[in-house]
Design a protein around this motif. Structure first.
Motif, mmCIF file in Angstrom:
data_model
loop_
_atom_site.group_PDB
_atom_site.id
_atom_site.type_symbol
_atom_site.label_atom_id
_atom_site.label_comp_id
_atom_site.label_asym_id
_atom_site.label_seq_id
_atom_site.Cartn_x
_atom_site.Cartn_y
_atom_site.Cartn_z
ATOM 1 N N VAL D 95 42.472 46.845 43.151
ATOM 2 C CA VAL D 95 41.943 47.010 41.803
ATOM 3 C C VAL D 95 40.752 47.980 41.804
ATOM 4 O O VAL D 95 39.863 47.860 42.652
ATOM 5 C CB VAL D 95 41.498 45.651 41.208
ATOM 6 C CG1 VAL D 95 40.735 45.863 39.891
ATOM 7 C CG2 VAL D 95 42.697 44.739 40.984
ATOM 8 N N ILE D 96 40.782 48.925 40.870
ATOM 9 C CA ILE D 96 39.606 49.749 40.601
ATOM 10 C C ILE D 96 39.197 49.477 39.163
ATOM 11 O O ILE D 96 39.927 49.795 38.222
ATOM 12 C CB ILE D 96 39.900 51.251 40.823
ATOM 13 C CG1 ILE D 96 40.299 51.494 42.286
ATOM 14 C CG2 ILE D 96 38.684 52.103 40.437
ATOM 15 C CD1 ILE D 96 40.615 52.951 42.628
ATOM 16 N N ASP D 97 38.035 48.863 39.043
ATOM 17 C CA ASP D 97 37.561 48.410 37.732
ATOM 18 C C ASP D 97 36.529 49.387 37.188
ATOM 19 O O ASP D 97 35.447 49.541 37.750
ATOM 20 C CB ASP D 97 36.944 47.016 37.872
ATOM 21 C CG ASP D 97 36.328 46.538 36.562
ATOM 22 O OD1 ASP D 97 36.747 47.028 35.502
ATOM 23 O OD2 ASP D 97 35.442 45.652 36.617
ATOM 24 N N LEU D 98 36.848 50.043 36.077
ATOM 25 C CA LEU D 98 35.920 51.016 35.492
ATOM 26 C C LEU D 98 34.869 50.365 34.604
ATOM 27 O O LEU D 98 33.950 51.038 34.129
ATOM 28 C CB LEU D 98 36.679 52.086 34.693
ATOM 29 C CG LEU D 98 37.332 53.205 35.525
ATOM 30 C CD1 LEU D 98 38.597 52.720 36.211
ATOM 31 C CD2 LEU D 98 37.633 54.427 34.689
ATOM 32 N N SER D 99 34.983 49.078 34.360
ATOM 33 C CA SER D 99 33.980 48.401 33.531
ATOM 34 C C SER D 99 32.815 47.922 34.397
ATOM 35 O O SER D 99 32.801 48.112 35.610
ATOM 36 C CB SER D 99 34.621 47.218 32.801
ATOM 37 O OG SER D 99 34.636 46.060 33.623
ATOM 38 N N GLY D 100 31.844 47.285 33.758
ATOM 39 C CA GLY D 100 30.653 46.856 34.485
ATOM 40 C C GLY D 100 30.750 45.457 35.083
ATOM 41 O O GLY D 100 29.762 44.958 35.651
ATOM 42 N N ASP D 101 31.929 44.854 35.018
ATOM 43 C CA ASP D 101 32.017 43.427 35.333
ATOM 44 C C ASP D 101 31.727 43.058 36.791
ATOM 45 O O ASP D 101 31.335 41.925 37.079
ATOM 46 C CB ASP D 101 33.408 42.894 34.950
ATOM 47 C CG ASP D 101 33.524 42.681 33.442
ATOM 48 O OD1 ASP D 101 32.588 43.061 32.714
ATOM 49 O OD2 ASP D 101 34.553 42.159 32.992
ATOM 50 N N PHE D 102 31.943 43.976 37.709
ATOM 51 C CA PHE D 102 31.726 43.639 39.128
ATOM 52 C C PHE D 102 30.628 44.483 39.770
ATOM 53 O O PHE D 102 30.529 44.556 40.988
ATOM 54 C CB PHE D 102 33.040 43.791 39.913
ATOM 55 C CG PHE D 102 34.047 42.750 39.544
ATOM 56 C CD1 PHE D 102 34.074 41.523 40.231
ATOM 57 C CD2 PHE D 102 34.930 42.941 38.507
ATOM 58 C CE1 PHE D 102 34.988 40.535 39.883
ATOM 59 C CE2 PHE D 102 35.842 41.957 38.148
ATOM 60 C CZ PHE D 102 35.874 40.747 38.827
ATOM 61 N N ARG D 103 29.808 45.121 38.944
ATOM 62 C CA ARG D 103 28.790 46.003 39.513
ATOM 63 C C ARG D 103 27.508 45.278 39.884
ATOM 64 O O ARG D 103 26.838 45.658 40.843
ATOM 65 C CB ARG D 103 28.446 47.113 38.513
ATOM 66 C CG ARG D 103 29.594 48.066 38.243
ATOM 67 C CD ARG D 103 29.128 49.144 37.265
ATOM 68 N NE ARG D 103 30.250 49.813 36.622
ATOM 69 C CZ ARG D 103 30.222 50.291 35.396
ATOM 70 N NH1 ARG D 103 29.111 50.180 34.663
ATOM 71 N NH2 ARG D 103 31.266 50.879 34.870
ATOM 72 N N LEU D 104 27.134 44.290 39.111
ATOM 73 C CA LEU D 104 25.847 43.622 39.336
ATOM 74 C C LEU D 104 26.035 42.415 40.254
ATOM 75 O O LEU D 104 26.832 41.522 39.967
ATOM 76 C CB LEU D 104 25.246 43.195 37.998
ATOM 77 C CG LEU D 104 24.909 44.366 37.070
ATOM 78 C CD1 LEU D 104 24.383 43.858 35.743
ATOM 79 C CD2 LEU D 104 23.911 45.315 37.728
#
Lengths: 346, 346, 346, 346
Positions: D95-104
């Protein structure tokens, strides 16, 4: 009726002066001048003024200009007014100079930043810096007005109250400014080519823009505190408008409410400065075509900084509008005479 | 002072009316109305009007509106005025309707193009089509003005003189119109999303735009000749302005000079129509923020056609500006009262 | 690998050729030339190409250019190719000329519309008009390609099928074209000044644009019918894109479905022409950065006309993209080689 | 061939992924998904992809998606990926997630800035922050990529080298960022209405933008130094592009040349970071449509500060381009595979 002459009538500053003065109830546009005058009507250059019955363009000549006008607006490139204004003033004509030639008090500073010879020191000395809200008395009695630059106007109106308050570390100011393209004037160059500007933004003259010493000088004059400012201008794909985003390090425990109150009190009786409610993000479009400067204050408790947002129309409060405001003050007219009340929106 | 009310004050048409009327010397903006009124000030919706001292927004109600105003401007979507205006007029209030509800004389034509129920026939009958330059007498005596559409205004001012002359084949007219986005109003949709509109142009409603029958009806009324018009609107990446490029097949041996003369004579005493010199290509920017319609004529001998170019600011001569012009005529004021003399340039 | 040279590499046409050819699998950008070559890298003029490892700019010289390249693209102003291409072709180099110098078959027509001396007649004669979809065989065998103009490309792809069908009166065509500013090139002038172009639209060269005879010539060649076209170009505040709105008077009882079918059949195997579904309104943005021409057909039963909408990216299908497409055909490569498959959206 | 699925294919991020992946030689666009899928082709939403032969839109369903794809790109609003990605990863799909859900990394930080429930902590833990240039090894071995935000990408690539050098006071960083409108996505609102955005600039979310903690977290991770950043985003009237102007207080005697050298060395082997010559002012247009980040360094001796200028295309290096770059690294492909070499200019 005040007989006014406009020098540089074929440029954008000149065009905006004509827009304002053609509708001004106490003014007659007596003469329009241009270095490229050829005896033709101005509507050849600017079809939008057709039908106004404006006088024909005349060449620039200090003596005949002095005889035919009570007040002269100079909307000319840097270096022209330095030579022309002293003659006009000596001949008893009032002058409002929209260029930078009489803004910097020290000749060597002018020379360093403008790369040109400064105007005669005795005339620079008698020139009044026309930031109307802060120098109203001096403007009222002036013969020669150095009309402020567009970036300095938006910056100074935002920074002066805080600088005077002592609540911000003077050398911490960072001024990140964004301007529309009309500020660059009507001259042609790759830098104003539509295809280069459209869909793009860029900074220019980082650390070297000539409005930097003007901002620093006036901050010091108003606050008594020497200040070094980091100033960065940017070119935005739009015609009009300046947004200044200014960052200052708070040196005291001060709240949003206190600063808000300070600004509202400071500008309570200034018709062209609107302090926006806390939390606002002014859009340049909200002052389009008008003489307003709208200011919003953001205290960031997390970082200990204040962020000021200040918007003007660079052609208006940043140039022609403030020039007319100064003229009104010089002639004892109500400050708003002849200036549009409502921005053009959208 | 005329007490005016503005309905639809939170839309773009309303905003432009406020810009003009706030500076109008014979008018008091007595009330502003909106279907979304919530007792708040208008500056919450439109920060650019902050500080004007405007009244608070009121909800729409025919009876209270009739008592509190001498004249009401309706800047509302199609369908609203059809219900509201009859009540206002019956109560003795003058009405200037900026929507299309009273423009089409035949109810079935309105229904076919607007897909809505038409206004009551007896009120449609007494409505005067407010193309000021051509219906000035009727406007002067009107109680209910159907203010022309933006595209029809630019088209009719350009076509009527030639149609009356008999020099062009009536059914040959092709009207290719280009408009800025503000004409679509302030409602949100993908069709006005910045990223969809910017750097792009497209036609819309080819053969089906509701301004088509309005153009045809008024051409026939002014010229006595039934005319079928090919009308195509386009959306241009700009906020304000309409350019109409109209093509007609010449039916007679007629020169550029003859047509030029015809137009100059026709509009000689009309302050808001400027016939541009032969060979001109008017830019919409040259009328920006003003009430002018600038027209240029090109006879193409090679093809036997005439090409007319006509530019207006869709918010001004195409809406609020012409509405104020009509109000001036209704109250016997000079036509230009309260209208800006000079376009905002650049 | 084909060794290609690009002349006019510091202009917009050159920049677009570099974008396409740098990624072309069968091509080596062997040399780049400019009349303003000064031994510097191209990234001084165009920072966006930094890091591509392009060769240094060389001055224009027919003999050295002939030795160092298999094929040369000329992206130069009118008049340059007329002198240069004959020498290159005589030296055995293939040439694709993006200017108008070899498009018009009759020297006197070139002279009348371009106000310049025409290229030598024997070279004009051997030049192939590179409208790839309609001249594919001739392009395959050509040594000298006259790459079509931007307006003619969008117009011809839309009009040819209908003209060949005989369903439209040949002399009834009115072509109202709208273009982004990049078509005017990178030269500076008031006409491309950002502040003049932004928030404005205007027509130019009404009845006198040099692409008119090119359109008429090719319509006649493809259909066998002499045609006079009314052509009006407009400048739109955007960088890229052309929309052609073309109006034809139907001479036969023909339906939307029949014309739709004709176009779909005609372009079924043409990868770069997309016939849009009936009722479509193509946006120029929908072909941005790509080599597509999207066409939509509207039959207006009320007026008896057909309205064609045709969009291209003027830098691509209107210039560099079609040039690369022609190169592919000349070298027997698949037509789409090296050309982007998907427009840049939004 | 890697079978990829794109979720959120009817948004701008999805459209840009399609543009890149349709031309990627090692990838098959196996499936496209949308929450608004209705069995229709994507060309109904995005006419610009007509003719590509893309699969029909499917509804979002973790299990069927896991079976039909090797890798899934999530171009969805905040909150969607938090629920969906764990299922996909658990099913063995990359999975490559372009949203901010797994960044912080810290759930409470996510909650505080995003005002939403964070993703499950164990999945957040295994997510790799996909700033390719700085985390290449971890990206290579990742199953779940948190693709960086647009503002953080432009900011981090500019700041990390200096922060690691110790030459700047960590808490002095002020990041003034300017973005085009496409970053706001395709959803409709007054905030993206053309007439509101055009000819205007404004700041938004001063002191409260959710990319602030992302920038601070990654600066600390890369440099080991805790850093508080002042971050202000602005909306600029353009579709694509981000310019970051960053100000840092120098804590050491360091010259322009030293910093220039540091950056050139740091990014010497990074194909998508171009360190511009000293004194440069990069334009966002110079990276338009490409995956580059161009950085320029200005040391201001007068103020003791460094000013960094960093430009990206927010849809590319700020979203889809970097996502494809990460995919390439995950599959051991050359980093540039399928990514355009040359920006679209002008």
């Amino acid at each position: 009726m005040v007989r006014v002459g406009i020098v540089g009538a074929t440029g954008y500053g000149g065009a905006e002066l004509i827009r304002l003065l053609a509708g001004h109830p106490q003014v007659e546009i007596a003469n329009v001048y241009s270095s490229s005058a050829d005896g033709e009507g101005l509507e050849k250059t600017f079809p939008h003024v057709a039908g106004l019955g404006l006088p024909k363009l005349l060449p620039i000549d200090a003596d005949s200009m002095s005889a035919a006008n009570d007040l002269i607006f100079l909307a000319t490139p840097a270096g022209v007014s330095a030579g022309l204004s002293p003659q006009l003033v000596a001949n008893g004509v009032k002058v409002i100079d929209l260029s930078g030639d009489f803004r910097l008090e020290k000749g060597e500073v002018y020379k360093a930043w403008y790369k040109k010879e400064p105007a005669p020191a005795n005339f620079v000395e008698q020139a009044v810096y026309g930031l109307t809200e802060w120098n109203q008395e001096q403007v009222a009695g002036a013969s020669l007005i150095a009309n402020p630059g567009c970036y300095p106007t938006a910056t100074l109106l935002a920074l002066i109250p805080l600088l005077k308050s002592g609540w911000v570390q003077p050398n911490s100011w960072i001024v990140d400014a964004k301007s529309g393209v009309s500020g660059a004037g009507r001259g042609v160059s790759l830098g104003v080519h539509y295809s280069e500007i459209n869909e793009s933004i860029h900074a220019y003259k980082v650390g070297s823009h000539q409005h930097t010493p003007e901002i620093e000088q006036e901050l010091q004059k108003q606050s008594g505190v020497e200040t070094v400012v980091q100033f960065t201008p940017h070119l935005v794909p739009m015609t009009r408008g300046i947004l200044v985003t200014a960052y200052g390090q708070l040196s005291a425990e001060v709240t949003q409410a206190q600063i808000q109150e300070l600004y509202e009190a400071t500008y309570a009786d200034k018709p062209f400065v609107r302090v926006r409610p806390a939390g606002s993000h002014p859009h340049t479009k909200e002052v389009y075509g008008s003489n307003y400067c709208d200011i919003a204050i953001h205290v960031d408790q997390r970082t200990g900084r204040v962020v000021l947002l200040s918007v003007i129309d660079n052609m208006m409060k940043g140039a022609a509008g403030q020039a007319v405001q100064n003229m009104n003050v010089m002639y004892g007219l109500p400050e708003k005479t002849g200036l549009p009340l409502v921005p053009v929106y959208p």
